[in-house]
Design an enzyme around this catalytic site. Structure first.
Site, PDB file in Angstrom:
ATOM      1  N   ASN A 199      -4.649   6.598  -1.071  1.00 12.35           N
ATOM      2  CA  ASN A 199      -4.142   7.169   0.182  1.00 12.35           C
ATOM      3  C   ASN A 199      -3.667   8.606   0.030  1.00 12.35           C
ATOM      4  O   ASN A 199      -3.677   9.372   0.984  1.00 12.35           O
ATOM      5  CB  ASN A 199      -3.030   6.286   0.750  1.00 12.35           C
ATOM      6  CG  ASN A 199      -3.616   5.041   1.395  1.00 12.35           C
ATOM      7  OD1 ASN A 199      -4.677   5.102   2.001  1.00 12.35           O
ATOM      8  ND2 ASN A 199      -2.944   3.918   1.241  1.00 12.35           N
TER       9      ASN A 199
ATOM     10  N   HIS B  36      -3.069  -3.428  -6.051  1.00 13.73           N
ATOM     11  CA  HIS B  36      -3.416  -3.027  -4.683  1.00 13.73           C
ATOM     12  C   HIS B  36      -4.902  -3.245  -4.412  1.00 13.73           C
ATOM     13  O   HIS B  36      -5.747  -2.484  -4.872  1.00 13.73           O
ATOM     14  CB  HIS B  36      -3.022  -1.545  -4.503  1.00 13.73           C
ATOM     15  CG  HIS B  36      -3.270  -0.996  -3.139  1.00 13.73           C
ATOM     16  ND1 HIS B  36      -3.629   0.313  -2.915  1.00 13.73           N
ATOM     17  CD2 HIS B  36      -3.204  -1.581  -1.921  1.00 13.73           C
ATOM     18  CE1 HIS B  36      -3.774   0.509  -1.621  1.00 13.73           C
ATOM     19  NE2 HIS B  36      -3.527  -0.619  -0.998  1.00 13.73           N
TER      20      HIS B  36
ATOM     21  N   SER C  64       0.827  -1.212   0.000  1.00 13.62           N
ATOM     22  CA  SER C  64       0.000   0.000   0.000  1.00 13.62           C
ATOM     23  C   SER C  64       0.856   1.255   0.000  1.00 13.62           C
ATOM     24  O   SER C  64       0.352   2.329  -0.302  1.00 13.62           O
ATOM     25  CB  SER C  64      -0.970   0.034   1.177  1.00 13.62           C
ATOM     26  OG  SER C  64      -0.630  -0.827   2.189  1.00 13.62           O
TER      27      SER C  64
ATOM     28  N   GLU D 247      -6.299  -0.884  -7.272  1.00 13.37           N
ATOM     29  CA  GLU D 247      -5.420   0.094  -7.929  1.00 13.37           C
ATOM     30  C   GLU D 247      -4.303  -0.679  -8.614  1.00 13.37           C
ATOM     31  O   GLU D 247      -3.572  -1.430  -7.950  1.00 13.37           O
ATOM     32  CB  GLU D 247      -4.787   1.034  -6.895  1.00 13.37           C
ATOM     33  CG  GLU D 247      -5.690   2.134  -6.422  1.00 13.37           C
ATOM     34  CD  GLU D 247      -4.984   3.072  -5.445  1.00 13.37           C
ATOM     35  OE1 GLU D 247      -5.022   4.298  -5.641  1.00 13.37           O
ATOM     36  OE2 GLU D 247      -4.408   2.584  -4.447  1.00 13.37           O
TER      37      GLU D 247
HETATM   38  N1  LIG Z   1      -4.620  -4.601   5.773  1.00 10.04           N
HETATM   39  C1  LIG Z   1      -5.012  -3.727   4.858  1.00 10.04           C
HETATM   40  O1  LIG Z   1      -6.034  -3.038   5.021  1.00 10.04           O
HETATM   41  C2  LIG Z   1      -4.250  -3.585   3.559  1.00 10.04           C
HETATM   42  C3  LIG Z   1      -4.891  -2.997   2.463  1.00 10.04           C
HETATM   43  C4  LIG Z   1      -4.213  -2.930   1.239  1.00 10.04           C
HETATM   44  C5  LIG Z   1      -2.909  -3.409   1.140  1.00 10.04           C
HETATM   45  N2  LIG Z   1      -2.300  -3.959   2.238  1.00 10.04           N
HETATM   46  C6  LIG Z   1      -0.938  -4.475   2.054  1.00 10.04           C
HETATM   47  O2  LIG Z   1      -1.014  -5.896   1.944  1.00 10.04           O
HETATM   48  C7  LIG Z   1       0.171  -6.493   2.484  1.00 10.04           C
HETATM   49  C8  LIG Z   1      -0.210  -7.495   3.546  1.00 10.04           C
HETATM   50  O3  LIG Z   1      -0.923  -6.827   4.567  1.00 10.04           O
HETATM   51  P1  LIG Z   1      -1.834  -7.623   5.602  1.00 10.04           P
HETATM   52  O4  LIG Z   1      -2.689  -6.605   6.270  1.00 10.04           O
HETATM   53  O5  LIG Z   1      -2.480  -8.790   4.945  1.00 10.04           O
HETATM   54  O6  LIG Z   1      -0.720  -8.143   6.621  1.00 10.04           O
HETATM   55  P2  LIG Z   1      -0.810  -9.343   7.669  1.00 10.04           P
HETATM   56  O7  LIG Z   1       0.175  -9.044   8.712  1.00 10.04           O
HETATM   57  O8  LIG Z   1      -2.240  -9.617   8.038  1.00 10.04           O
HETATM   58  O9  LIG Z   1      -0.316 -10.620   6.814  1.00 10.04           O
HETATM   59  C9  LIG Z   1       0.989 -10.774   6.332  1.00 10.04           C
HETATM   60  C10 LIG Z   1       1.292 -12.267   6.238  1.00 10.04           C
HETATM   61  O10 LIG Z   1       2.557 -12.424   5.605  1.00 10.04           O
HETATM   62  C11 LIG Z   1       3.186 -13.540   6.206  1.00 10.04           C
HETATM   63  N3  LIG Z   1       4.617 -13.510   5.918  1.00 10.04           N
HETATM   64  C12 LIG Z   1       5.568 -12.710   6.448  1.00 10.04           C
HETATM   65  N4  LIG Z   1       6.765 -12.980   5.894  1.00 10.04           N
HETATM   66  C13 LIG Z   1       6.555 -13.949   4.961  1.00 10.04           C
HETATM   67  C14 LIG Z   1       7.407 -14.648   4.052  1.00 10.04           C
HETATM   68  N5  LIG Z   1       8.705 -14.382   3.973  1.00 10.04           N
HETATM   69  N6  LIG Z   1       6.842 -15.597   3.253  1.00 10.04           N
HETATM   70  C15 LIG Z   1       5.518 -15.870   3.318  1.00 10.04           C
HETATM   71  N7  LIG Z   1       4.670 -15.232   4.168  1.00 10.04           N
HETATM   72  C16 LIG Z   1       5.193 -14.293   4.982  1.00 10.04           C
HETATM   73  C17 LIG Z   1       2.838 -13.427   7.672  1.00 10.04           C
HETATM   74  O11 LIG Z   1       2.984 -14.664   8.337  1.00 10.04           O
HETATM   75  C18 LIG Z   1       1.369 -12.967   7.593  1.00 10.04           C
HETATM   76  O12 LIG Z   1       0.486 -14.076   7.612  1.00 10.04           O
HETATM   77  C19 LIG Z   1       1.033  -5.336   2.964  1.00 10.04           C
HETATM   78  O13 LIG Z   1       1.936  -4.992   1.941  1.00 10.04           O
HETATM   79  C20 LIG Z   1       0.016  -4.217   3.194  1.00 10.04           C
HETATM   80  O14 LIG Z   1       0.573  -2.936   3.066  1.00 10.04           O
HETATM   81  C21 LIG Z   1      -2.939  -4.076   3.440  1.00 10.04           C
END
Ligand SMILES: NC(=O)c1ccc[n+]([C@@H]2O[C@H](COP(=O)([O-])OP(=O)(O)OC[C@H]3O[C@@H](n4cnc5c(N)ncnc54)[C@H](O)[C@@H]3O)[C@@H](O)[C@H]2O)c1
Length: 278
Positions: A186, A136, A115, A148
């Site tokens: 954002n 995204h 993001s 996006e």
């Molecule tokens: N949460 C939101 O609202 C949102 C919205 C849009 C984009 N994002 C983006 O999406 C991405 C994930 O966010 P999230 O909220 O799902 O995070 P999260 O913390 O819920 O999940 C991340 C996952 O990645 C796993 N992980 C970490 N290192 C790893 C590796 N080396 N190999 C495999 N898995 C691994 C973790 O165990 C975890 O389950 C980020 O880049 C975030 O910026 C989040």
């Protein structure tokens, strides 16, 4: 199409679900078995909810059978597409994109759900970066229509068009952004949330009246303070920090009240208290 989703957290599990719902074969990977177990049960309950609402007609087990959960990234080596959805840390994404580059087919698409990290910066970790693109999704992925698509300096137009079609085939509605901090969403949202917090800080209006103004006057489904609680105040602060750092413009400067709430671990809905109590 065969798709590998890396990271089975909040976003990865939703992304895996929507690809499976659209008939694709999905490999969902995570380094933690617990994340994969939680993802499986949360995908099942999300599908059951959508089925009850009549939003999906297909048998739930048929959809679930399209998803294979594994800790082995290499299981996805013959995928047409990878979507990286691991934690928002450059070092983690660097190591993962390096690994994906090593196993992916030369013609596979490599997408990131970041993001806030620059697509150009992440593209430097991918061999053949002309196959790399920002994709995204929004939370909750099965519900939110917007995606996006973010084009880096080395992303060819043909890949943007192809990704656009893939996103449409998921039943989503894509927009295209150049790689600038905050993309479209954002960049526009954060100054509004910031201004709402400043209106509160300056004692101009109550939180309820600020949110009510934007809901009833501007037809927003949620007010900016409610929305910040929903996103998570820590995540909101992180995004503002990135925008402020990258643009150096005070319109993105995180307000003290936001920082105080985060320091006090009042992070919004997820901790049952932020601007509001839940
Ligand atoms: N949460 C939101 O609202 C949102 C919205 C849009 C984009 N994002 C983006 O999406 C991405 C994930 O966010 P999230 O909220 O799902 O995070 P999260 O913390 O819920 O999940 C991340 C996952 O990645 C796993 N992980 C970490 N290192 C790893 C590796 N080396 N190999 C495999 N898995 C691994 C973790 O165990 C975890 O389950 C980020 O880049 C975030 O910026 C989040």
């Amino acid at each position: 199409m065969k798709v590998t989703v890396v990271g089975a957290g909040t976003m990865g599990r939703g992304i895996a679900q929507v690809f499976a719902q659209a008939g694709n074969s999905v490999i969902l990977t995570d380094i933690y078995p617990k994340a994969l177990e939680d993802a499986a049960s949360s995908i099942r309950s999300s599908l059951e909810r959508l089925f009850r609402k009549g939003e999906i007609k297909e048998n739930i087990d048929t959809i679930l059978q399209r998803i294979t959960s594994t800790q082995e990234l290499s299981a996805g080596s013959d995928s047409d597409m990878f979507v990286e959805a691991v934690i928002e840390k450059v070092e983690t994404k660097e190591s993962l994109l390096t690994q994906i580059s090593q196993i992916a087919r030369r013609d596979a698409i490599i997408g990131t759900n970041t993001s806030s990290i620059s697509i150009n910066q992440l593209s430097s970790f991918v061999t053949y970066p002309e196959r790399f693109i920002g994709i995204h999704f929004f939370n909750p992925v099965p519900v939110m229509k917007l995606v996006e698509i973010v084009k880096g300096e080395r992303t060819p137009e043909s890949l943007v068009r192809k990704t656009f079609e893939i996103v449409k085939a998921l039943g989503k509605d894509p927009v295209i952004s150049q790689d600038f901090p905050g993309f479209i969403s954002n960049r526009v949202l954060m100054p509004m949330i910031r201004e709402a917090i400043l209106v509160l800080e300056e004692g101009i209006a109550t939180k309820n009246d600020i949110d009510k103004t934007m809901k009833l006057g501007m037809n927003h489904p949620m007010g900016p303070l409610e929305l910040a609680d929903f996103i998570g105040l820590d995540v909101t602060l992180d995004i503002m920090e990135v925008l402020y750092h990258e643009y150096g413009d005070p319109r993105f400067k995180p307000p003290v009240t936001l920082r105080n709430l985060v320091n006090a671990r009042k992070l919004g809905r997820k901790t049952s208290e932020g601007f509001y109590k839940y």
